[in-house]
Design an enzyme around this catalytic site. Structure first.
Site, PDB file in Angstrom:
ATOM      1  N   GLN A  17      -5.145  -1.432  -7.171  1.00 37.39           N
ATOM      2  CA  GLN A  17      -5.824  -0.651  -6.133  1.00 37.39           C
ATOM      3  C   GLN A  17      -6.573   0.521  -6.755  1.00 37.39           C
ATOM      4  OE1 GLN A  17      -3.877   2.373  -3.252  1.00 37.39           O
ATOM      5  NE2 GLN A  17      -3.999   0.488  -2.039  1.00 37.39           N
ATOM      6  N   ASP A  72       0.823  -1.212   0.000  1.00 37.88           N
ATOM      7  CA  ASP A  72       0.000   0.000   0.000  1.00 37.88           C
ATOM      8  C   ASP A  72       0.857   1.263   0.000  1.00 37.88           C
ATOM      9  OD1 ASP A  72      -2.501   1.243  -0.034  1.00 37.88           O
ATOM     10  OD2 ASP A  72      -2.594   1.422   2.135  1.00 37.88           O
ATOM     11  N   SER A 108      -7.174   4.857   0.404  1.00 41.85           N
ATOM     12  CA  SER A 108      -7.358   3.583  -0.285  1.00 41.85           C
ATOM     13  C   SER A 108      -8.820   3.168  -0.216  1.00 41.85           C
ATOM     14  CB  SER A 108      -6.493   2.501   0.377  1.00 41.85           C
ATOM     15  OG  SER A 108      -5.138   2.886   0.419  1.00 41.85           O
TER      16      SER A 108
END
Length: 293
Positions: free
Chosen positions: A263, A193, A213
């Site tokens: 993502q 991430d 996110s």
């Protein structure tokens, strides 16, 4: 000791119920990689004789970095070759993250092929001038001080003319990690991430955005060590309507493709007077709807 040891150490509350302790942070919102990594640890604690090969998660509520998180694991399937788990991360009775993970036996055999790693300078040749890095990025790097993160300069790698936004980052744990392969997989879930959503900002260097996110998917393809250099080759195929899609391929230094990530994140134009990153103790930042990405 690196913070990753605290992140991946979960307390067993009952069968298939685990709790992650509070990890000190400068952020108001829990780092998304932390929640994903802990959810994966919870899932792996219920698995025998198989290794995770993919995970898909959604950040569905705001996580508070000052509070512990409880993880509930549901055993969806246990087969001879594959097993499936669903995990819910909960704070104050509310679900903040939902993940499904699939596990596969490690002795299967089949066809073999792989993309090649692009040519970039070795990590030892990459230096970063902190004075030239935006303040928001400096705050993030300070939060991730346990990790050696080196962004390759745009002029030092060949760009794909058909890709809208791209960046390349070397990263690794500064601390030597245990030899347990599962520990390295869960560590990479945490690391994956880092910087990924920022790849969407490359064509927009001066545009302030609120970032978080929204979802995260990973595929683990080959063995690796998270305390050895990994190349994170990132692209952002699209940004529209306050959201950006990002995609990353992760190679080891030998050029083996070890993992792939995708993502989507919030990239909303920042309201005037608001801070880009919600920092604990400050009231001038709009709370992100989900996690810090």
């Amino acid at each position: 000791m690196s913070v990753i040891f605290d992140v991946l150490e979960l307390e067993t509350i009952d069968k298939d119920i685990f709790r992650g302790s509070v990890v000190p942070s400068n952020f108001k919102r829990t780092f998304g990689g932390q929640v994903a990594a802990q959810a994966l640890v919870a899932a792996t604690n219920t698995i025998e004789d198989k290794a995770v090969h993919s995970l898909h998660g959604y950040f569905v509520g705001p996580g508070d970095a000052r509070k512990p998180t409880v993880f509930l694991v549901e055993r969806i399937r246990d087969g001879r070759s594959f097993a499936s788990r669903q995990v819910r991360a909960i704070q104050d009775g509310e679900t903040i993250f939902v993940m499904q993970a699939s596990f596969h036996r490690t002795d299967d055999r089949g066809i073999e092929h792989s993309d090649l790693m692009r040519e970039v300078p070795a990590p030892e040749a990459v230096t970063m001038d902190m004075d030239q890095i935006p303040k928001s990025s400096r705050v993030v790097l300070e939060e991730w001080s346990d990790w050696d993160i080196r962004k390759v300069a745009d002029e030092d790698f060949k760009h794909n003319p058909y890709t809208a936004s791209q960046q390349v980052v070397w990263f690794k744990s500064k601390t030597k990690l245990p030899d347990d392969p599962t520990f390295h997989v869960c560590t990479l879930a945490y690391m994956s991430d880092m910087t990924l959503l920022h790849s969407s900002l490359v064509p927009h260097p001066n545009h302030p955005v609120q970032m978080a996110s929204l979802d995260h998917a990973m595929w683990f393809l080959r063995p690796f060590r998270a305390d050895e250099w990994l190349l994170y080759d990132q692209v952002s195929p699209s940004a529209h309507a306050g959201r950006a899609l990002t995609h990353g391929r992760i190679f080891n230094q030998q050029g083996d493709l070890v993992a792939v990530t995708t993502q989507e994140g919030l990239t909303r134009t920042l309201a005037q007077g608001k801070a880009e990153i919600p920092i604990a103790g400050l009231d001038n930042s709009e709370d992100s709807p989900n996690q810090v990405g």
